[in-house]
Design a protein around this motif. Structure first.
Motif, short mmCIF file in Angstrom:
data_model
loop_
_atom_site.label_atom_id
_atom_site.label_comp_id
_atom_site.label_asym_id
_atom_site.label_seq_id
_atom_site.Cartn_x
_atom_site.Cartn_y
_atom_site.Cartn_z
N THR A 1 0.85 -1.12 -0.07
CA THR A 1 0.06 -0.03 0.05
C THR A 1 0.82 1.17 0.11
O THR A 1 1.93 1.31 0.92
N VAL A 2 0.45 2.18 -0.88
CA VAL A 2 1.23 3.69 -1.07
C VAL A 2 0.12 4.55 -0.88
O VAL A 2 -1.12 4.51 -1.08
N SER A 3 0.77 5.40 -0.04
CA SER A 3 -0.20 6.73 0.59
C SER A 3 0.47 7.80 0.15
O SER A 3 1.64 8.20 0.22
N VAL A 4 -0.46 9.03 -0.08
CA VAL A 4 -0.02 10.49 -0.39
C VAL A 4 -0.64 11.23 0.64
O VAL A 4 -2.05 11.04 0.63
N ILE A 5 -0.01 11.94 1.06
CA ILE A 5 -0.54 13.03 2.23
C ILE A 5 -0.37 14.60 1.68
O ILE A 5 0.63 14.88 1.34
N PHE A 6 -1.53 15.18 1.47
CA PHE A 6 -1.44 16.56 1.06
C PHE A 6 -1.57 17.57 2.14
O PHE A 6 -2.55 17.20 3.07
N VAL A 7 -0.59 18.52 2.52
CA VAL A 7 -1.02 19.59 3.51
C VAL A 7 -0.89 20.78 2.99
O VAL A 7 -0.29 21.20 2.11
#
Length: 903
Positions: free
Chosen positions: A494-500
């Motif tokens: 599983t790969v995740s992207v977090i936008f801040v």
């Protein structure tokens, strides 16, 4: 049926390569028939006939030659050769006639000689055409000297072999005998002089000129046989001479048809002589034969020694000139060597001369500053010791290819070179042959080495700047997109992207400037980098947005916890900009990989989740769900429909009356925008937010302002004492020319500024800052009244009410809804009414929907109100039908005396 290509290659079973020999075959057949059929006539007529056919062939070839720069060379050549053929034909005819007139079998000198001389001159001009003639005297002298020596040698050999015996038999004097030899002598000169022209003809015409030269040689043989036959009483020599004449003219006529088609070259070669080697050889042969003649029993022959001696003198002169040229060339070589050394010492590149075995024989002074090598440290060493082992095979292969392929003059190689401290420096090298060992093979190599360290460092810097942000030092958007694409494609987990995103960062730029905003972004980047594991990628996405790529997201909750930790980290302490402390919160959107989505889709999902977090107020974490994307798509589609609706004017304005509660008199109306899409009503809460996001709120608000002002102005012109209220959105107030647009709408409609009330939500006033206060003050200066909408929900203080000159406060519907049911809300409403009265402000209660609410508001002394109990929003015609004019001419709504009456 044969294809076009097949037809071009072969016709009637004969290869196309054999076609140039068709004319030669035809001319040979014609000449053979003429020779066999002309046994009873003078053979001079046969020569004339052969010359005519050769001339016709040459002139026909001239007409077929294209009008190009290269074709002009051929046209000139064939023209002169054709003229030679015609002169030869005329000479042969005159010779035949002379024999008849003078009744002799041979005539020593006749008018035919003039035409033969013209023919030889024209043939010489034909050979000159494909040659670029020198313009200085020295090449001409060399050429004439070489030609003279070769002709003398040829004459001496021919004299000893043939003409000496004929001279003794003839009994003629030297002058008479030389006249007999006029054509062999002239032919010998031409054969020697025209050989360099035939060999040096331009590409494409060389084959034709060589065939023409062979024709000249055959014609020379015919002249020799003809003279020998005359002096020897004919015999078999006459027939051989005639055959040789026919063969020579046959070759001359076939010359244009043997050239290589499509290979013409307009660049003419320079004229060169036979050269000193063949010239000296010919002179040696002449001396040997002359010596043999002089020592023979025949006695002294004055012609041969004179010619041989003159040839020797010319050769000696040529040798002296050659020695002088060699000295001059040696001096030029030494000078060039000095210049070469001076040049290599003055440039920054390192110049190395080495043998084919790689041993260094010379190295320039540039090795010291560039690579910190002294010249004596490198001399005698092999270059293979200095080249990186990984680069050595390709360097060796390039050198071998350079030496093997003579067409390659230079080899350019990029390799790494060892420095004295053991480091490897990137270089670019140019290798070429240098010197020779007496043959054609180069025995040394010239290598120019350029230090490429600075260029390599600059290239690395450019690459870094291309994929990194200059302000924060983090990877930029391009790098993050490429990295996310690669990780998603190869990852099995599983790969995740977090936008801040920093909440309210736009206000930071507006208040302290972009330089201060950059300092805030740099501090936020450091906090993010410190709060994210080192294995994960942190990038600046753009403006105040950052992105985090979690490559090994083992648990969903761990990623969500990381997002919440980043929210706390970014808001943990104020950001310091000079002596200011700025408090900011952050919003976070999280997305995880799913089946069938790539890196760009994963980034898009995280961005959608971030937008959802900001829509919900910010300072929170939202995880992407499929419904979010559907909402985004729906908003985008709705934005497009809003644009079309605004263009096609599908919006309408409705008015909700505001009444004086004590008298039921209508004191004003609030303008509300309505959208009817395909005959269906779209609630404002569904499209107002989209209009603000898409930037359509400004033109839509201006349109509503103009329409409402015009309508209320018409009502006031009809005698209605009525005002207008319009609610403003934050984007409208922030528009650059908002104040000017309000003034323009008032001027165009004729509505008095005091009759227009602009409503601003209390929360907008609290968060708007100094710029919003300045704009509202400018509106107040125009005479426009200001109202605080939804008062009581935005925590506006009394000091704030004194700071901004407000005329009206509108009680939020949530307070009015609790009247009679919630004691606290009833108390707060009563307090707001009292505060407004004490401050001299007009108070309007919103959302009146039940009779008891109306009764309590009257008891509290609330002066005005609006709501469904009073009147629903309606079109302008509905307002006109609802209100009525009392005997005093005042517009009012009949609240008393009905089910909704206050009693």
């Amino acid at each position: 049926m044969m294809t076009g290509e097949r037809t071009e290659r072969r016709r009637w079973g004969i290869p196309a390569a054999a076609r140039p020999f068709y004319p030669m075959l035809a001319l040979a057949v014609i000449h053979a028939i003429a020779f066999l059929a002309g046994r009873g006539i003078d053979r001079a007529w046969l020569t004339a006939w052969a010359a005519v056919t050769a001339s016709a062939s040459l002139l026909f070839a001239m007409g077929r030659t294209p009008q190009t720069p290269a074709g002009k060379v051929g046209r000139d050549t064939w023209r002169w050769f054709g003229l030679a053929g015609m002169a030869w034909s005329a000479g042969a005819a005159v010779q035949a006639i002379s024999r008849i007139v003078f009744s002799r079998s041979a005539v020593a000198v006749s008018p035919a000689d003039l035409f033969f001389l013209i023919a030889l001159g024209a043939m010489t001009a034909g050979f000159v055409m494909p040659i670029g003639l020198p313009r200085s005297a020295r090449p001409w002298l060399r050429y004439l000297a070489d030609t003279y020596v070769c002709a003398c040698a040829l004459f001496v050999v021919a004299w000893v072999a043939v003409f000496d015996h004929l001279y003794r038999l003839s009994g003629e004097g030297w002058a008479e005998f030389l006249i007999e030899l006029r054509y062999p002598l002239l032919d010998a000169v031409l054969v020697c002089g025209l050989l360099p022209m035939a060999v040096g003809a331009v590409r494409g015409y060389r084959r034709s000129t060589i065939v023409a030269y062979c024709a000249l040689a055959v014609l020379t043989t015919a002249d020799v046989l003809y003279v020998v036959g005359r002096l020897n009483g004919r015999g078999p020599y006459g027939t051989a001479a005639d055959l040789a004449h026919l063969a020579g003219l046959l070759l001359l006529g076939a010359a244009p048809w043997v050239r290589r088609r499509g290979h013409g070259d307009a660049t003419r070669r320079r004229l060169v002589g036979p050269g000193i080697a063949p010239t000296a050889t010919a002179a040696a042969a002449a001396i040997f034969v002359a010596g043999h003649t002089l020592t023979g029993a025949q006695g002294l022959r004055p012609v041969v020694p004179i010619i041989a001696g003159s040839a020797v003198l010319v050769v000696l002169a040529r040798l002296g000139e050659l020695v002088h040229d060699n000295d001059r060339l040696r001096h030029a070589a030494r000078t060039s060597e000095k210049h070469f050394r001076a040049l290599t010492e003055s440039i920054n590149d390192v110049v190395v001369i080495c043998g084919l075995d790689g041993v260094i024989e010379y190295v320039s002074a540039g090795a010291q500053p560039s690579y910190h090598y002294a010249a004596e440290d490198l001399l005698g060493r092999s270059v293979t010791e200095l080249i990186h082992p990984e680069d050595l095979p390709k360097v060796v292969a390039a050198v071998r290819r350079l030496l093997r392929d003579r067409g390659d003059d230079v080899a350019r190689i990029a390799c790494r070179v060892r420095a004295p401290d053991g480091t490897w420096l990137p270089t670019e090298s140019t290798i070429c042959r240098y010197g020779s060992s007496g043959g054609n093979a180069a025995d040394r190599l010239l290598v120019t080495v350029r230090d490429f360290s600075e260029q390599a460092a600059l290239q690395r810097q450019v690459t870094h700047l291309t994929f990194h942000d200059g302000l924060t030092g983090l990877p930029n958007r391009a790098y993050f997109e490429e990295r996310a694409r690669e990780v998603v494609e190869r990852s099995q987990g599983t790969v995740s992207v977090i936008f801040v995103d920093l909440d309210g960062f736009t206000a930071v730029n507006d208040s302290i400037g972009h330089a201060g905003g950059d300092q805030v972004l740099a501090q936020a980047a450091r906090r993010l980098r410190a709060g994210v594991p080192a294995d994960d990628t942190v990038a600046r996405w753009g403006s105040d947005e950052f992105a985090v790529l979690v490559e090994n997201a083992t648990e969903v909750q761990a990623v969500v916890d990381l997002g919440e930790r980043l929210v706390r980290t970014l808001a943990s302490e104020p950001y310091r900009v000079g002596d200011r402390s700025i408090v900011l919160t952050a919003s976070v959107g999280v997305a995880f990989t799913e089946d069938g989505i790539g890196g760009l889709e994963l980034i898009r999902n995280a961005d959608v989740a971030l937008s959802r977090a900001k829509d919900l107020g910010g300072g929170r974490v939202e995880v992407f769900a499929a419904k979010m994307h559907a909402d985004v798509v729906r908003r985008l589609e709705l934005g497009g429909e809003l644009q079309r609706a605004l263009t096609e004017q599908r919006f309408t304005v409705e008015f909700q009356p505001v009444v004086e509660l004590a008298t039921s008199r209508v004191t004003g109306v609030e303008a509300l925008v309505r959208w009817w899409r395909d005959g269906e009503f779209v609630p404002p809460e569904e499209f107002i937010g989209t209009a603000e996001e898409s930037g359509l709120m400004i033109p839509l608000g201006n349109w509503v302002l103009r329409e409402a002002c015009c309508q209320v102005a018409r009502w006031r012109a009809s005698g209605w004492d009525i005002g207008l209220s319009i609610n403003l959105r934050p984007r409208e107030i922030a528009a650059p020319r908002f104040v000017e647009s309000v003034a323009t709408a008032l001027d165009d409609s004729g509505l008095s500024p005091g009759m227009l009330t602009l409503e601003v939500e209390e929360e907008v006033l609290v968060d708007g800052g100094d710029e919003l206060i300045a704009r509202l003050s400018a509106l107040r200066d125009l005479g426009v009244r200001l109202a605080i909408d939804d008062f009581g929900t935005g925590y506006a203080s009394l000091a704030f009410l004194r700071q901004l000159p407000v005329d009206v406060i509108k009680i939020d519907p949530s307070f009015v809804a609790g009247l009679g049911r919630d004691e606290t809300l009833t108390l707060l409403t009563r307090t707001i009414v009292r505060v407004g009265r004490d401050l001299g402000l007009s108070v309007v209660a919103e959302g009146i929907e039940r009779p008891e609410q109306l009764v309590l508001l009257k008891e509290m002394g609330c002066p005005r109100g609006q709501g469904f109990l009073v009147a629903r929003p309606m079109a302008a015609q509905g307002v006109e039908a609802l209100v009525r004019t009392n005997p005093r001419g005042e517009a009012s709504i009949p609240l008393h005396g009905s089910a909704l009456s206050a009693g």
